[in-house]
Design a protein around this motif. Structure first.
Motif, PDB file in Angstrom:
ATOM      1  N   ASP A   1       0.612  -1.244  -0.102  1.00 37.24           N
ATOM      2  CA  ASP A   1       0.035   0.174  -0.141  1.00 37.24           C
ATOM      3  C   ASP A   1       0.372   1.477  -0.158  1.00 37.24           C
ATOM      4  O   ASP A   1       1.648   1.412   0.962  1.00 37.24           O
ATOM      5  CB  ASP A   1      -0.369   0.282   1.129  1.00 37.24           C
TER       6      ASP A   1
ATOM      7  N   GLU B   1      -5.671   3.006   9.606  1.00 42.36           N
ATOM      8  CA  GLU B   1      -4.826   3.693   8.481  1.00 42.36           C
ATOM      9  C   GLU B   1      -4.704   1.743   7.558  1.00 42.36           C
ATOM     10  O   GLU B   1      -4.814   0.417   6.940  1.00 42.36           O
ATOM     11  CB  GLU B   1      -4.215   3.570   8.029  1.00 42.36           C
TER      12      GLU B   1
ATOM     13  N   GLY C   1      -7.617  -1.036   7.462  1.00 43.33           N
ATOM     14  CA  GLY C   1      -8.407   0.285   5.997  1.00 43.33           C
ATOM     15  C   GLY C   1      -7.148  -0.644   4.766  1.00 43.33           C
ATOM     16  O   GLY C   1      -7.802  -1.147   3.792  1.00 43.33           O
ATOM     17  N   SER C   2      -6.411  -0.653   4.816  1.00 41.24           N
ATOM     18  CA  SER C   2      -5.282  -1.061   3.641  1.00 41.24           C
ATOM     19  C   SER C   2      -5.282  -3.136   3.761  1.00 41.24           C
ATOM     20  O   SER C   2      -5.460  -2.937   3.006  1.00 41.24           O
ATOM     21  CB  SER C   2      -3.695  -0.124   4.348  1.00 41.24           C
TER      22      SER C   2
ATOM     23  N   LYS D   1      -8.688  -4.561   4.724  1.00 39.39           N
ATOM     24  CA  LYS D   1      -9.729  -4.574   3.597  1.00 39.39           C
ATOM     25  C   LYS D   1      -9.704  -4.409   2.324  1.00 39.39           C
ATOM     26  O   LYS D   1      -9.645  -5.238   1.628  1.00 39.39           O
ATOM     27  CB  LYS D   1     -10.140  -3.619   4.915  1.00 39.39           C
ATOM     28  N   LYS D   2      -8.804  -3.833   1.791  1.00 39.06           N
ATOM     29  CA  LYS D   2      -8.640  -3.167   0.477  1.00 39.06           C
ATOM     30  C   LYS D   2      -7.593  -4.466  -0.152  1.00 39.06           C
ATOM     31  O   LYS D   2      -8.129  -4.475  -1.085  1.00 39.06           O
ATOM     32  CB  LYS D   2      -7.830  -1.976   0.351  1.00 39.06           C
ATOM     33  N   GLN D   3      -6.888  -5.045   0.112  1.00 38.36           N
ATOM     34  CA  GLN D   3      -6.529  -6.007  -0.160  1.00 38.36           C
ATOM     35  C   GLN D   3      -6.646  -7.425  -0.059  1.00 38.36           C
ATOM     36  O   GLN D   3      -7.306  -7.896  -0.712  1.00 38.36           O
ATOM     37  CB  GLN D   3      -4.799  -5.783   1.146  1.00 38.36           C
TER      38      GLN D   3
ATOM     39  N   LYS E   1     -10.445  -7.348  -0.165  1.00 39.05           N
ATOM     40  CA  LYS E   1     -11.029  -7.162  -1.348  1.00 39.05           C
ATOM     41  C   LYS E   1     -10.382  -7.668  -2.587  1.00 39.05           C
ATOM     42  O   LYS E   1     -10.991  -8.024  -3.977  1.00 39.05           O
ATOM     43  CB  LYS E   1     -11.275  -5.588  -1.126  1.00 39.05           C
ATOM     44  N   ARG E   2      -8.977  -6.789  -3.260  1.00 41.69           N
ATOM     45  CA  ARG E   2      -8.610  -6.177  -4.362  1.00 41.69           C
ATOM     46  C   ARG E   2      -8.118  -8.537  -4.768  1.00 41.69           C
ATOM     47  O   ARG E   2      -8.856  -8.975  -5.745  1.00 41.69           O
ATOM     48  CB  ARG E   2      -7.089  -6.480  -3.918  1.00 41.69           C
TER      49      ARG E   2
END
Length: 309
Positions: A50, A294, A297-298, A300-302, A304-305
């Motif tokens: 990230d 942070e 959030g990172s 969760k983003k990874q 989801k990706r």
């Protein structure tokens, strides 16, 4: 020299109990080591993947995770194997190496936590100058300085300890080659070694803790003076994970080493040392993940990706 030549190995006798308990200890240590490695590797990967986390704070956190893997690897796998197989012997050279690297990584971690406190002080108290003060060059120098300080301490501790004579006494009342435990196994006069350990370890712990307390003293004053409740909440959120780690690490280490008679209570020190050698490196990634928006959030983003959500 004759005493050192004849001394081919030590016997680690910490946590003596019946075979069933030894198996349980082996499983427990193995599980905690696995969680430690996986948790800290995940933390490193999250930060590296990230670009939003490519800041001084997370640069230090990434290095802390790497250090925690090394720190735990010096002690935990060998201890788990010893509990499982019942082989408690460790060679003279392996004992010296274990002490050297344990002192290196443990001391470096103390300096890391002080450096991270200064980083948080700069971010909260001087936000407009943060990027200028915490330059990449300064961050790298701070990391290198922490390792250099660790090298100096471990060279002193290992050198002084293994200059002692052991006169055939091979039992070390611990589950790894800790400085205090090896000193207790010596037949030499250990007063100088105990004073050196108290002076060096005490100065390191007190010095790094002083940096932490002064930094957080200014941080608290700055937070109290902030006009916005949202600003105060954000500042507290930024520092809370690091404060938790500091309390855990410095609390146990100060109790272990920076007090007179630190070598006099083997059973108490064996239990406490499990906490800062095995438990804290395992908890650190969870502390920083659960208490940092942070990082969460990172993560969760990874996920989801990768299609997990």
């Amino acid at each position: 020299m004759e005493n050192h030549t004849r001394m081919s190995e030590f016997i680690l006798v910490g946590f003596k109990s019946h075979p069933g308990s030894q198996l349980l200890l082996s499983v427990l240590f193995s599980t905690m080591y696995f969680v430690t490695v996986v948790g800290n590797v995940c933390m490193i990967l999250i930060i590296r993947m990230d670009s939003n986390l490519h800041t001084p704070m997370y640069f230090f956190l990434e290095n802390l995770s790497t250090l925690d893997i090394c720190y735990s690897s010096v002690i935990t796998p060998r201890a788990a194997l010893a509990f499982l197989l019942g082989r408690r012997s460790i060679s003279y050279s392996s004992c010296a190496s274990q002490m050297f690297f344990f002192s290196l990584f443990g001391t470096t971690e103390a300096f890391f936590l002080a450096v991270m406190a200064y980083d948080r002080f700069t971010a909260v108290c001087h936000p407009l100058l943060y990027q200028v003060i915490m330059s990449r060059r300064l961050c790298v120098l701070m990391v290198m300085g922490s390792y250099l300080s660790g090298c100096i301490n471990c060279a002193i501790q290992t050198g002084f300890t293994f200059s002692l004579s052991f006169c055939g006494r091979r039992e070390i009342n611990h589950f790894f080659c800790d400085v205090a435990a090896v000193i207790r196994a010596s037949c030499s006069d250990t007063l100088v070694n105990e004073l050196v350990m108290l002076a060096v370890c005490g100065s390191i712990i007190v010095g790094t803790a002083l940096v932490v307390f002064v930094s957080y003293g200014y941080i608290i004053i700055t937070i109290v003076q902030m006009p916005s409740a949202e600003s105060r909440r954000k500042a507290v959120s930024t520092c809370s994970a690091h404060m938790t780690t500091i309390c855990l690490f410095f609390g146990t280490v100060l109790f272990m080493y920076a007090q007179p008679g630190a070598t006099a209570s083997p059973h108490k020190s064996n239990t406490i040392s499990v906490f800062y050698t095995v438990v804290i490196p395992m908890l650190n990634p969870f502390i920083y993940t659960l208490r940092n928006r942070e990082v969460k959030g990172s993560l969760k983003k990874q996920l989801k990706r990768k299609g997990f959500f």
